[in-house]
Structure formats: structure tokens, C-alpha cells
Design an enzyme around this catalytic site. Structure first.
Site, short mmCIF file in Angstrom:
data_model
loop_
_atom_site.label_atom_id
_atom_site.label_comp_id
_atom_site.label_asym_id
_atom_site.label_seq_id
_atom_site.Cartn_x
_atom_site.Cartn_y
_atom_site.Cartn_z
CG ASP A 23 -5.55 8.75 6.39
OD1 ASP A 23 -4.95 9.34 7.30
OD2 ASP A 23 -6.51 9.26 5.78
CG PHE A 44 -3.94 14.98 1.04
CD1 PHE A 44 -4.81 13.97 1.44
CD2 PHE A 44 -3.56 15.05 -0.28
CE1 PHE A 44 -5.29 13.04 0.53
CE2 PHE A 44 -4.04 14.14 -1.21
CZ PHE A 44 -4.91 13.12 -0.80
CD GLU A 102 -2.83 1.34 0.36
OE1 GLU A 102 -2.38 1.57 -0.78
OE2 GLU A 102 -4.05 1.39 0.62
CG ASP A 103 -0.97 4.76 -1.52
OD1 ASP A 103 -1.63 4.17 -0.62
OD2 ASP A 103 -1.50 5.49 -2.37
NE ARG A 154 -2.34 8.32 -9.92
CZ ARG A 154 -3.05 7.89 -8.89
NH1 ARG A 154 -2.45 7.40 -7.84
NH2 ARG A 154 -4.36 7.93 -8.90
P1 XMP Z 1 -7.38 4.67 4.90
O1 XMP Z 1 -7.97 5.85 5.63
O2 XMP Z 1 -8.41 3.68 4.54
O3 XMP Z 1 -6.89 5.33 3.58
O4 XMP Z 1 -6.20 4.10 5.64
C1 XMP Z 1 -5.96 4.83 2.79
C2 XMP Z 1 -6.06 5.45 1.43
O5 XMP Z 1 -6.44 6.84 1.48
C3 XMP Z 1 -5.65 7.59 0.61
N1 XMP Z 1 -4.88 8.59 1.37
C4 XMP Z 1 -4.07 9.48 0.84
N2 XMP Z 1 -3.74 9.74 -0.43
N3 XMP Z 1 -2.32 11.48 0.30
C5 XMP Z 1 -2.87 10.76 -0.69
O6 XMP Z 1 -2.54 11.00 -1.85
C6 XMP Z 1 -2.60 11.29 1.61
O7 XMP Z 1 -2.07 12.01 2.49
C7 XMP Z 1 -3.52 10.23 1.89
N4 XMP Z 1 -4.02 9.75 3.05
C8 XMP Z 1 -4.85 8.73 2.69
C9 XMP Z 1 -4.77 6.60 -0.09
O8 XMP Z 1 -5.36 6.24 -1.31
C10 XMP Z 1 -4.73 5.39 0.78
O9 XMP Z 1 -4.56 4.21 0.06
MG MG Z 2 -3.80 3.63 -1.66
#
Ligand code: XMP
Ligand code: MG
Length: 178
Positions: free
Chosen positions: A105, A155, A101-102, A168
Site C-alpha cells: 500500500d 480496501f 507480502e499480501d 480472510r
Molecule cells: P503499507 O501501507 O505499509 O501497508 O504498504 C501494507 C499492509 O497494510 C495492510 N493493507 C491492507 N489490508 N486490504 C487489507 O486487507 C487492503 O486494501 C490493504 N491495504 C493495506 C496489509 O496488512 C498490508 O500488509
Molecule cells: Mg500484510
């Protein structure tokens, strides 16, 4: 065009990915194959680099499955309701998987995906590898096995992460100023 403040530069990213690849390789040295499940779209770039580094270490076969998950809607704030937008067509029954995962959050996406892979796809086990982690925002107790960097509650964009489809392609991770 907004100004971006660099948080993690290209060189640091490269070193970190190499380090993570070595840790994963060490922990899986007795396995015939390593099975990744990359969460599209954001993690594709990290996952490509990670797999390249692992392959460069030699002695590993790697499979990289792709899955697309997301919350309903497309704002920068998760709606909290997650769905699989593109599921796995491959059979992963009984396999030990590593989700790539990237960023973690709230953790809701990974919690949901872990359940999906274990219950629906019958994986034997599921570990999580995320390049970034925003622990201050966590709403679940999902365990992240491999983490690159912790980031503050801002963010972030770049290195695969987008804001409305932009940024991206940046080779670094940064925060939109202002
Ligand atoms: P959750 O809240 O489910 O979210 O852990 C994970 C997904 O939310 C996106 N995400 C971000 N994308 N910058 C981004 O470009 C951020 O700071 C950010 N925070 C959450 C992301 O797609 C991640 O997989
Ligand atoms: Mg993601």
C-alpha cells in the site's frame, strides 16, 4: 453482512500464483535453496500456495520463515509507524531472501522490513514478492520485484486479507460494497 464485489476470482488467482512461481523458479534455478520470509497474517495464504507451486515444479528446496509486522493500532489506515511484532528467530545472515507480502500500500511496512532484514538480521539481499499492489498510495520508493495484480485505491479483502479479522477465508479478492 456487507456485500462483496469480486475483483479477482479464484481461477485467476490460481493462474497468477502459478505464473509467479514459474518466474521465481526460473530466476533462482541455480540456487540450492529459496528463502522466503512471509509477512503474517495476511500473506500466509498466498505464500502457502506459492511455495506449493514452486515445490510442484521440482528441483527446489524451500525455506519459509515467518515474520509479523504491522503499524501501531489496528485501523484500516496505517499509522505510518511500523514495528516488528514477531521477529525471525532463525539465522538468515548472508542469505538471499524474498519477502512474501499480501499487498503493498504505502510501502512503509516493506521498507521497514527490508531494513530490518538487511541491517539487523544481516541478510545478503532482500527481494519483494507481493500478490497485490496499490501503487496509487505509495509513500516510499520501495521496489517490488514480483507483483501479481495491481488494484485500485480501495480496501480489498479475501485470499488472506482481512477487514477487522473477517473475510480472510474468501477464495477470491474483493471490495466491500457501500
Ligand atoms: P503499507 O501501507 O505499509 O501497508 O504498504 C501494507 C499492509 O497494510 C495492510 N493493507 C491492507 N489490508 N486490504 C487489507 O486487507 C487492503 O486494501 C490493504 N491495504 C493495506 C496489509 O496488512 C498490508 O500488509
Ligand atoms: Mg500484510
Amino acid at each position: 453482512m456487507e456485500e462483496i464485489e469480486v475483483l479477482i476470482d479464484e481461477e485467476e488467482i490460481g493462474l497468477k500464483v502459478r505464473e509467479m512461481a514459474k518466474v521465481i523458479a526460473r530466476e533462482h534455478k541455480d540456487e540450492k535453496e529459496i528463502y522466503f520470509v512471509t509477512v503474517l497474517e495476511g500473506a500466509r495464504r498466498f505464500s502457502d500456495d506459492l511455495v506449493k507451486e514452486i515445490m510442484g515444479l521440482g528441483g527446489f528446496k524451500v525455506k519459509n520463515y515467518l515474520v509479523k509486522a504491522g503499524s501501531y493500532g489496528d485501523g484500516s489506515e496505517s499509522s505510518g509507524k511500523i514495528e516488528v511484532k514477531k521477529g525471525l528467530v532463525e539465522d538468515v545472515c548472508g542469505k538471499e531472501l524474498i519477502i512474501v507480502e499480501d499487498i503493498v500500500d504505502t510501502g512503509l511496512t516493506l521498507c521497514f522490513l527490508k531494513e530490518y532484514l538487511l541491517k539487523e538480521k544481516k541478510a545478503r539481499s532482500v527481494k519483494i514478492c507481493s500478490f497485490l499492489d496499490k501503487p496509487s498510495r505509495r509513500k516510499t520508493d520501495v521496489n517490488v520485484d514480483y507483483v501479481g495484480y495491481e488494484v485500485p485505491d480501495k480496501f480489498v479483502v479475501g485470499y488472506g486479507l482481512d477487514y477487522g479479522g473477517r473475510y480472510r477465508e474468501l477464495p477470491y479478492v474483493g471490495v466491500i460494497k457501500g
